[in-house]
Design an enzyme around this catalytic site. Structure first.
Site, PDB file in Angstrom:
ATOM      1  N   ILE A   1       0.947  -1.197  -0.023  1.00 22.43           N
ATOM      2  CA  ILE A   1       0.011  -0.184  -0.084  1.00 22.43           C
ATOM      3  C   ILE A   1       0.899   1.296   0.029  1.00 22.43           C
ATOM      4  O   ILE A   1       1.948   1.060   0.794  1.00 22.43           O
ATOM      5  CB  ILE A   1      -0.697  -0.188   1.290  1.00 22.43           C
ATOM      6  CG1 ILE A   1      -2.062   1.235   1.186  1.00 22.43           C
ATOM      7  CG2 ILE A   1      -0.150  -0.104   2.430  1.00 22.43           C
ATOM      8  CD1 ILE A   1      -2.880   1.063   2.239  1.00 22.43           C
ATOM      9  N   SER A   2       0.818   2.203  -0.836  1.00 22.96           N
ATOM     10  CA  SER A   2       1.472   3.454  -0.976  1.00 22.96           C
ATOM     11  C   SER A   2       1.598   4.070   0.159  1.00 22.96           C
ATOM     12  O   SER A   2       0.715   4.065   1.053  1.00 22.96           O
ATOM     13  CB  SER A   2       1.274   4.243  -2.100  1.00 22.96           C
ATOM     14  OG  SER A   2       0.883   3.588  -3.238  1.00 22.96           O
TER      15      SER A   2
END
Ligand code: SAH
Length: 239
Positions: free
Chosen positions: A90-91
């Protein structure tokens, strides 16, 4: 006697007012304060400079901890990407906010995302635009994100398991396209599925380095501008 009456009065007033004291807080989960701090220190702070108020408000409400594995929850509001399984991440919150702001989302927009991952970016977008279409090549990730988005009430998001390189022609053209995995060059089908005047944010490049590009389609022309050096997972191609 008088002291007793006063005490009883104060106690009953407190009991009467207690529900409104409790309700004066906005609906909060246990991460509310951490999320607020994330917005102030990682997004709005000088040097980070996210300015779009709608984006900041949405980042302060979407529960990022619901999109990461149980073991990662305590790190959900830290200033970095996190593993989500299947070798994917997940960024970082800042990157999500930055890309969202660059897209300049409008309440009437229909947006395509390539690289659903956890579904977090799609959830953020879903609160800012009319409809979100998102494609994920790893099927179990697509399924999990779809279930999480539904469970959390993000009802204007549609998830497809497949190769995002081809876009989603059935729902084109899109007002905006966001790509969260890095191809070597901008996929032609995505340019074609962008409406005239539409915007695309996409990381391009290999392991030696990637740049985030903002593209604007004007008739047959595509203007493009590098906006940030980044490091995303490579865009895979279906075999
Ligand atoms: N936006 C995500 C993070 C994306 S990580 C989030 O908010 O959590 C990048 C994702 O792109 C990975 O899940 C990876 O499996 C996916 N991906 C890679 N190549 C792809 C392709 N060709 N089509 C669709 N998804 C792809």
């Amino acid at each position: 006697m008088r002291a007793f009456v006063y005490k009883a009065l104060i106690a009953s007033l407190f009991i009467l007012l207690w529900p409104s004291i409790c309700n004066s807080q906005p609906a909060a989960d246990s991460f509310f304060e951490e999320r607020k701090k994330m917005v102030e220190e990682q997004l709005a702070a000088p040097g980070r400079d996210i300015k779009n108020q709608r984006v900041l408000e949405v980042m302060a409400t979407v529960p990022r901890h619901e999109f990461v594995p149980e073991a990662e929850r305590k790190f959900a509001y830290w200033d970095n990407p996190l593993p989500i399984g299947y070798g994917q991440t997940i960024s970082q919150p800042f990157v999500v906010a930055f890309m969202t702001e660059q897209l300049d989302p409008k309440p009437t927009d229909r947006v395509l995302e390539i690289g659903t991952g956890s579904g977090y970016q799609a959830a953020v977008l879903s609160r800012l635009v009319a409809e979100v279409y998102t494609i994920e090549i790893i099927e179990p990730l697509a399924k999990r994100a779809e279930a999480d988005l539904k469970r959390l009430g993000y009802n204007n998001v549609r998830v497809l398991a497949g190769d995002g390189y081809q876009g989603w022609p059935d729902h084109a053209p899109f007002d905006a396209i966001i790509v969260t995995c890095a191809p070597d060059r901008v996929p032609q089908p995505l340019i074609e599925q962008l409406r005239d005047g539409g915007r695309m944010i996409i990381p391009v490049g290999g392991l030696e380095g990637q740049e985030l590009y903002l593209l604007k389609k004007q008739g047959t022309k595509v203007e493009q501008q590098a906006v940030l050096p980044v490091r995303f997972v490579p865009m895979k191609r279906a075999e």
